[in-house]
Design a protein around this motif. Structure first.
Motif, short mmCIF file in Angstrom:
data_model
loop_
_atom_site.label_atom_id
_atom_site.label_comp_id
_atom_site.label_asym_id
_atom_site.label_seq_id
_atom_site.Cartn_x
_atom_site.Cartn_y
_atom_site.Cartn_z
N SER A 22 0.91 -1.20 0.13
CA SER A 22 -0.11 0.00 -0.01
C SER A 22 0.68 1.22 0.19
CB SER A 22 -1.19 -0.03 1.15
OG SER A 22 -1.69 -1.24 1.17
N PRO A 43 -4.75 -3.01 -1.69
CA PRO A 43 -6.22 -3.04 -2.34
C PRO A 43 -6.47 -2.44 -3.62
CG PRO A 43 -6.25 -2.15 -0.16
CD PRO A 43 -4.65 -2.12 -0.56
N GLU A 44 -5.59 -1.66 -3.95
CA GLU A 44 -5.80 -1.15 -5.50
C GLU A 44 -4.41 -0.72 -5.68
OE1 GLU A 44 -8.57 2.28 -5.34
OE2 GLU A 44 -10.15 1.16 -4.53
N ASN A 45 -4.34 -0.85 -7.32
CA ASN A 45 -3.06 -0.35 -7.81
C ASN A 45 -2.91 1.14 -8.09
OD1 ASN A 45 -0.62 -0.32 -9.07
ND2 ASN A 45 -1.19 -1.71 -11.00
N PHE A 52 1.82 -6.10 -9.69
CA PHE A 52 1.05 -5.86 -8.77
C PHE A 52 0.05 -6.99 -8.17
CE2 PHE A 52 -3.66 -4.56 -7.62
CZ PHE A 52 -3.32 -3.88 -6.45
N GLU A 54 -2.94 -7.90 -5.77
CA GLU A 54 -4.37 -7.12 -5.10
C GLU A 54 -4.29 -7.96 -3.80
OE1 GLU A 54 -9.11 -6.46 -5.78
OE2 GLU A 54 -7.91 -7.62 -7.37
N PRO A 56 -6.96 -8.52 -1.08
CA PRO A 56 -8.55 -8.28 -1.02
C PRO A 56 -9.05 -7.93 0.25
CG PRO A 56 -7.90 -10.54 -1.11
CD PRO A 56 -6.61 -9.83 -1.44
N VAL A 117 -8.31 -15.19 -3.08
CA VAL A 117 -8.49 -14.84 -4.45
C VAL A 117 -9.47 -15.71 -5.29
CG1 VAL A 117 -7.18 -14.08 -6.44
CG2 VAL A 117 -6.22 -13.38 -4.49
#
Length: 269
Positions: A22, A43-45, A52, A54, A56, A117
Motif C-alpha cells: 500500500s 487493495p488497489e493499484n 501488482f 491485489e 482483497p 483470491v
C-alpha cells in the motif's frame, strides 16, 4: 526522495525484488530504480505499477500481508521460490515503518492466496470464517478441543446436497458471520454435529447440516476423518470452499475443488 533512496540503497542491493505494501507515490517512485522487480501489494493499484498483487482484505498482522504478497507474486510468476526480497510496509502517515529482507522460501506455501483470491465467496467472508475456525482451534469450547466444518459459498447447491440433522437455528434469521455476537453463537453451536452453511455474502444459512455428496474419488491425507472427507467432497461437487477445524490435531484446513489447499496450525497463525 533522495533520503529514502539512500536509506534503502544498501538494503535492496543484490535482491531479486522489492515489495511495497500500500505505498505512496513518492515511495514507489523513489524505489522505481531499484535493481530487480518492484511488486506493489495493496487493495488497489493506485501507483499504476506493472507488477501488482491485489490485497482483497486488510490483514491486521504484517506477517499475513507479507505471506499473501509473496504467495500472490509466486502464483503470478513475478518472483521465484528462493528469491531474496525486501518488504517495505507503510502504516502511518505514508512513511516506511517496517522494512524486512527475507528469502521467499522462509514462507512455505500455505494456500492463503488461492483461498482468498479464487474463492466464490467474498474475501472478507472467507476471512471471517477462517478467523472463527482459528480462534476455536486456539481456545476450544469450554477449554476442550472441538472440531468444526464451515462450508462457504454456493449455499443453494450445498443445501441441495445436504440434509438437516436438527432444527436450524438460523432458518429465519438474517445474521452474518463476522458479527462478534454471531461468532459467539457459531462457537457455541460448533460442539454439535453437522456443518455450517454460509452464503457468498456471509449470511449464515444453516447449522447442523449433514453433507451427502459421494466421497468417491476424493483424496485427503491419511489420518483425516469423515469431517474432512465431507468438506473435500462438497467442494468437488459445488463451487463452495470448506474450512475444517480438526478435533484430533487442532489444525485448520481448507478444501476447494475437492482438494486440500491450505493447512495451518492456529497457534502459529
Amino acid at each position: 526522495m533522495n533520503e529514502l533512496r539512500d536509506l534503502f540503497e544498501g538494503l535492496v542491493a543484490d535482491t531479486d525484488a522489492v515489495f511495497l505494501f500500500s505505498p505512496s507515490m513518492s515511495n514507489f517512485e523513489a524505489l522505481g530504480e531499484a535493481d530487480g522487480t518492484v511488486v506493489v501489494v495493496g487493495p488497489e493499484n493506485t501507483v499504476d505499477a506493472d507488477e501488482f498483487v491485489e490485497l482483497p482484505i486488510d490483514f491486521t498482522d504484517l506477517e499475513g500481508r507479507i505471506r499473501f504478497g509473496i504467495e500472490g507474486a509466486l502464483d503470478q510468476e513475478l518472483i521465484e521460490e528462493g528469491d531474496e526480497v525486501v518488504c517495505v510496509s507503510d502504516f502511518m502517515n505514508g512513511t516506511a515503518n517496517t522494512v524486512a529482507r527475507i528469502q521467499t522460501n522462509e514462507f512455505s506455501p500455505s494456500g492463503v492466496y488461492d483461498l482468498f483470491v479464487n474463492s466464490r465467496a467474498e474475501p472478507g467472508v472467507v476471512r471471517d470464517v477462517f478467523e472463527v475456525a482459528v480462534e476455536l482451534g486456539k481456545k476450544g469450547q469450554k477449554g476442550k478441543p472441538v472440531g468444526a466444518l464451515f462450508v462457504v459459498g454456493d449455499a443453494g447447491k450445498v443445501m441441495n446436497k445436504s440434509r438437516p440433522l436438527s432444527y436450524n437455528p438460523f432458518e429465519k434469521s438474517h445474521v452474518h458471520v463476522g458479527d462478534p455476537i454471531v461468532n459467539v453463537m457459531l462457537k457455541e453451536f460448533s460442539r454439535l454435529d453437522g456443518a455450517f452453511v454460509i452464503s457468498d455474502a456471509g449470511k449464515i444459512v444453516s447449522a447442523y447440516r449433514y453433507l451427502e455428496p459421494s466421497a468417491e474419488g476424493v483424496d485427503i491425507p491419511k489420518g483425516l476423518g469423515a469431517r474432512h472427507m465431507a468438506g473435500g467432497a462438497i467442494t468437488r461437487d459445488t463451487n463452495a470452499t470448506a474450512i475444517v477445524l480438526s478435533e484430533s490435531d487442532g489444525l485448520v484446513r481448507a478444501f476447494k475443488g475437492g482438494e486440500l489447499v491450505m493447512e495451518i496450525d492456529p497457534e502459529e497463525y
